[in-house]
Design a protein around this motif. Sequence first.
Motif, PDB file in Angstrom:
ATOM      1  N   PRO A 186       0.808  -1.224   0.000  1.00  0.00           N
ATOM      2  CA  PRO A 186       0.000   0.000   0.000  1.00  0.00           C
ATOM      3  C   PRO A 186       0.844   1.278   0.000  1.00  0.00           C
ATOM      4  O   PRO A 186       0.469   2.269  -0.629  1.00  0.00           O
ATOM      5  N   ALA A 217       1.684   2.488  -3.473  1.00  0.00           N
ATOM      6  CA  ALA A 217       0.573   2.726  -4.398  1.00  0.00           C
ATOM      7  C   ALA A 217       0.592   4.155  -4.919  1.00  0.00           C
ATOM      8  O   ALA A 217       0.799   5.104  -4.166  1.00  0.00           O
ATOM      9  N   LEU A 221      -6.339   0.661  -4.314  1.00  0.00           N
ATOM     10  CA  LEU A 221      -6.028   0.333  -2.928  1.00  0.00           C
ATOM     11  C   LEU A 221      -7.139  -0.552  -2.364  1.00  0.00           C
ATOM     12  O   LEU A 221      -8.311  -0.223  -2.461  1.00  0.00           O
ATOM     13  N   LEU A 222      -6.746  -1.693  -1.807  1.00  0.00           N
ATOM     14  CA  LEU A 222      -7.720  -2.616  -1.226  1.00  0.00           C
ATOM     15  C   LEU A 222      -7.620  -2.537   0.291  1.00  0.00           C
ATOM     16  O   LEU A 222      -6.522  -2.587   0.855  1.00  0.00           O
ATOM     17  N   GLU A 223      -8.773  -2.415   0.928  1.00  0.00           N
ATOM     18  CA  GLU A 223      -8.817  -2.275   2.381  1.00  0.00           C
ATOM     19  C   GLU A 223      -9.581  -3.430   3.006  1.00  0.00           C
ATOM     20  O   GLU A 223     -10.475  -4.003   2.380  1.00  0.00           O
ATOM     21  N   TRP A 224      -9.216  -3.729   4.248  1.00  0.00           N
ATOM     22  CA  TRP A 224      -9.934  -4.719   5.043  1.00  0.00           C
ATOM     23  C   TRP A 224     -10.257  -4.061   6.373  1.00  0.00           C
ATOM     24  O   TRP A 224      -9.354  -3.600   7.068  1.00  0.00           O
ATOM     25  N   ALA A 233      -8.625  -0.635   6.926  1.00  0.00           N
ATOM     26  CA  ALA A 233      -7.170  -0.480   6.865  1.00  0.00           C
ATOM     27  C   ALA A 233      -6.651  -1.000   5.520  1.00  0.00           C
ATOM     28  O   ALA A 233      -7.060  -2.073   5.071  1.00  0.00           O
ATOM     29  N   PRO A 234      -5.761  -0.258   4.853  1.00  0.00           N
ATOM     30  CA  PRO A 234      -5.212  -0.728   3.581  1.00  0.00           C
ATOM     31  C   PRO A 234      -4.350  -1.972   3.786  1.00  0.00           C
ATOM     32  O   PRO A 234      -3.532  -2.021   4.700  1.00  0.00           O
ATOM     33  N   THR A 240      -3.342  -4.041   0.723  1.00  0.00           N
ATOM     34  CA  THR A 240      -2.535  -4.194  -0.482  1.00  0.00           C
ATOM     35  C   THR A 240      -3.072  -3.232  -1.532  1.00  0.00           C
ATOM     36  O   THR A 240      -4.111  -2.598  -1.359  1.00  0.00           O
ATOM     37  N   ALA A 241      -2.331  -3.135  -2.596  1.00  0.00           N
ATOM     38  CA  ALA A 241      -2.769  -2.331  -3.734  1.00  0.00           C
ATOM     39  C   ALA A 241      -2.566  -3.162  -4.996  1.00  0.00           C
ATOM     40  O   ALA A 241      -1.729  -4.074  -5.029  1.00  0.00           O
TER      41      ALA A 241
END
Length: 122
Positions: free
Chosen positions: A8, A11, A17-20, A23-24, A26-27
Amino acid sequence: MGGELIPPAEAGRDDVLLEWEGAPVTAVRLPHLSHSLEHLLDGLRRRHGMPLAELDRKAKQEVVVALEARGAFTVRHGVETVATALGVSRFTVYNYLNREAAARADRSDGPAAGGPGPRAVP
């Protein structure tokens, strides 16, 4: 499509941007569209187990329909790239696209859609 996972912190503004849970984690860096087309063609080569140019006409038509559904012809020089991979002319690729568009129009005009149904061919 051939995207690449990146941390992240690396990025850029064009990365996804991928969040879970807020919270980020990964990108994803998406490739240039022309690279995506090559990735699609490589996948189709693997699926068919042979160079696309060696497919029969019906299989080539199916490849063109599948690529159209994935937006392959919105890429600059997409038709030329696909034609080269299939071992056909640009005209042939356009012909396959036109046939599919006509078939879709016929399906939407058929009896199930309340249209006139089959037409007599002189």
